[in-house]
Design a protein around this motif. Structure first.
Motif, short mmCIF file in Angstrom:
data_model
loop_
_atom_site.label_atom_id
_atom_site.label_comp_id
_atom_site.label_asym_id
_atom_site.label_seq_id
_atom_site.Cartn_x
_atom_site.Cartn_y
_atom_site.Cartn_z
N SER A 160 8.12 -0.41 8.23
CA SER A 160 6.89 -1.04 7.76
C SER A 160 5.82 0.01 7.53
O SER A 160 5.62 0.91 8.34
N PHE A 161 5.14 -0.10 6.39
CA PHE A 161 4.07 0.82 6.07
C PHE A 161 2.95 0.69 7.11
O PHE A 161 2.75 -0.37 7.69
N SER B 254 2.14 -5.49 -5.88
CA SER B 254 3.20 -4.95 -5.02
C SER B 254 4.51 -4.79 -5.79
O SER B 254 5.24 -3.81 -5.59
N ARG B 255 4.82 -5.72 -6.68
CA ARG B 255 6.05 -5.60 -7.49
C ARG B 255 5.96 -4.39 -8.42
O ARG B 255 6.93 -3.62 -8.55
N GLU B 256 4.82 -4.20 -9.07
CA GLU B 256 4.64 -3.06 -9.96
C GLU B 256 4.66 -1.74 -9.17
O GLU B 256 5.25 -0.76 -9.59
N PHE B 257 4.00 -1.75 -8.02
CA PHE B 257 4.01 -0.59 -7.13
C PHE B 257 5.43 -0.22 -6.75
O PHE B 257 5.84 0.95 -6.86
N ALA B 258 6.21 -1.19 -6.29
CA ALA B 258 7.59 -0.93 -5.86
C ALA B 258 8.46 -0.44 -7.01
O ALA B 258 9.23 0.51 -6.85
N HIS B 259 8.32 -1.07 -8.16
CA HIS B 259 9.11 -0.66 -9.33
C HIS B 259 8.80 0.79 -9.70
O HIS B 259 9.71 1.60 -9.93
N THR C 113 1.70 4.66 3.85
CA THR C 113 0.46 4.31 4.53
C THR C 113 -0.51 3.75 3.49
O THR C 113 -0.73 4.38 2.45
N VAL C 114 -1.05 2.57 3.77
CA VAL C 114 -2.08 2.00 2.91
C VAL C 114 -3.40 2.63 3.34
O VAL C 114 -3.86 2.43 4.46
N ILE D 189 3.31 -6.81 2.62
CA ILE D 189 3.58 -7.18 1.22
C ILE D 189 4.17 -5.99 0.47
O ILE D 189 5.17 -6.13 -0.25
N LEU D 190 3.57 -4.80 0.64
CA LEU D 190 4.06 -3.61 -0.06
C LEU D 190 5.43 -3.18 0.46
O LEU D 190 6.33 -2.85 -0.33
N THR D 191 5.62 -3.19 1.77
CA THR D 191 6.91 -2.81 2.35
C THR D 191 8.02 -3.73 1.85
O THR D 191 9.09 -3.26 1.44
#
Length: 165
Positions: free
Chosen positions: A34-35, A150-155, A78-79, A47-49
């Motif tokens: 987990s971030f 979060s989806r765009e970040f992960a992609h 890290t956020v 959400i990001l993790t």
């Protein structure tokens, strides 16, 4: 003339079909704990993790775990900051009509020996959303905006880690 154009375009450095993988061949398992969250934003790290884990699971052949002891490489996140700022205002009411959420993170991927395989100390992502005008039918749009972000970040993160562009 046509041959020269074809050769020029073929050698432009832009490739779409074949992507180079940056990670060493001995990496088979990636831990994504987990971030960390250094902000006041509730659950943003979760959400990001979750989005990054989902993206690694669906786009790669790597086994994903949350336990660094079981992995060949560990992705730490890290956020660092979250911000919501109004973008446009309603000319009639003077209230904000759209807002922009910005999330800044620090990312690093290290192997078992501590060698840095990838890092970005200032990863910034934005997502715009509309603010409801009707108080009676008020629907909070910031959570769906964070999901899209979060989806765009992960992609983008998985592409940056895996593809040598």
């Amino acid at each position: 003339m046509l041959t020269a154009l074809v050769l020029l375009l073929a050698g432009c450095g832009y490739h779409t079909a074949q992507h180079s993988v940056r990670l060493p061949a001995d990496i088979k398992t990636v831990a994504i704990p987990s971030f960390a969250n250094q902000t006041q934003a509730y659950r943003i790290e979760q959400i990001l993790t979750a989005a990054v884990v989902r993206e690694f699971d669906t786009r790669t052949n790597y086994h994903v775990t949350s336990n660094p002891a079981d992995a060949d490489a560990v992705l730490h996140g890290t956020v660092l900051a979250t911000q919501v700022a109004p973008l446009t205002y309603d000319s009639t009411t003077g209230r904000a009509a759209t807002a922009l959420v910005t999330v800044t993170t620090r990312i690093s991927l290290t192997d078992r020996k501590g060698n840095v395989l990838y890092q970005n100390p200032d990863y910034v992502f934005h997502e715009q959303y509309q603010i409801s005008r009707e108080i009676s039918s008020f629907f909070e749009e910031d959570t769906p905006a964070l999901d899209r972000l979060s989806r765009e970040f992960a992609h983008t993160l998985v592409a940056d880690v895996l593809e040598a562009f």
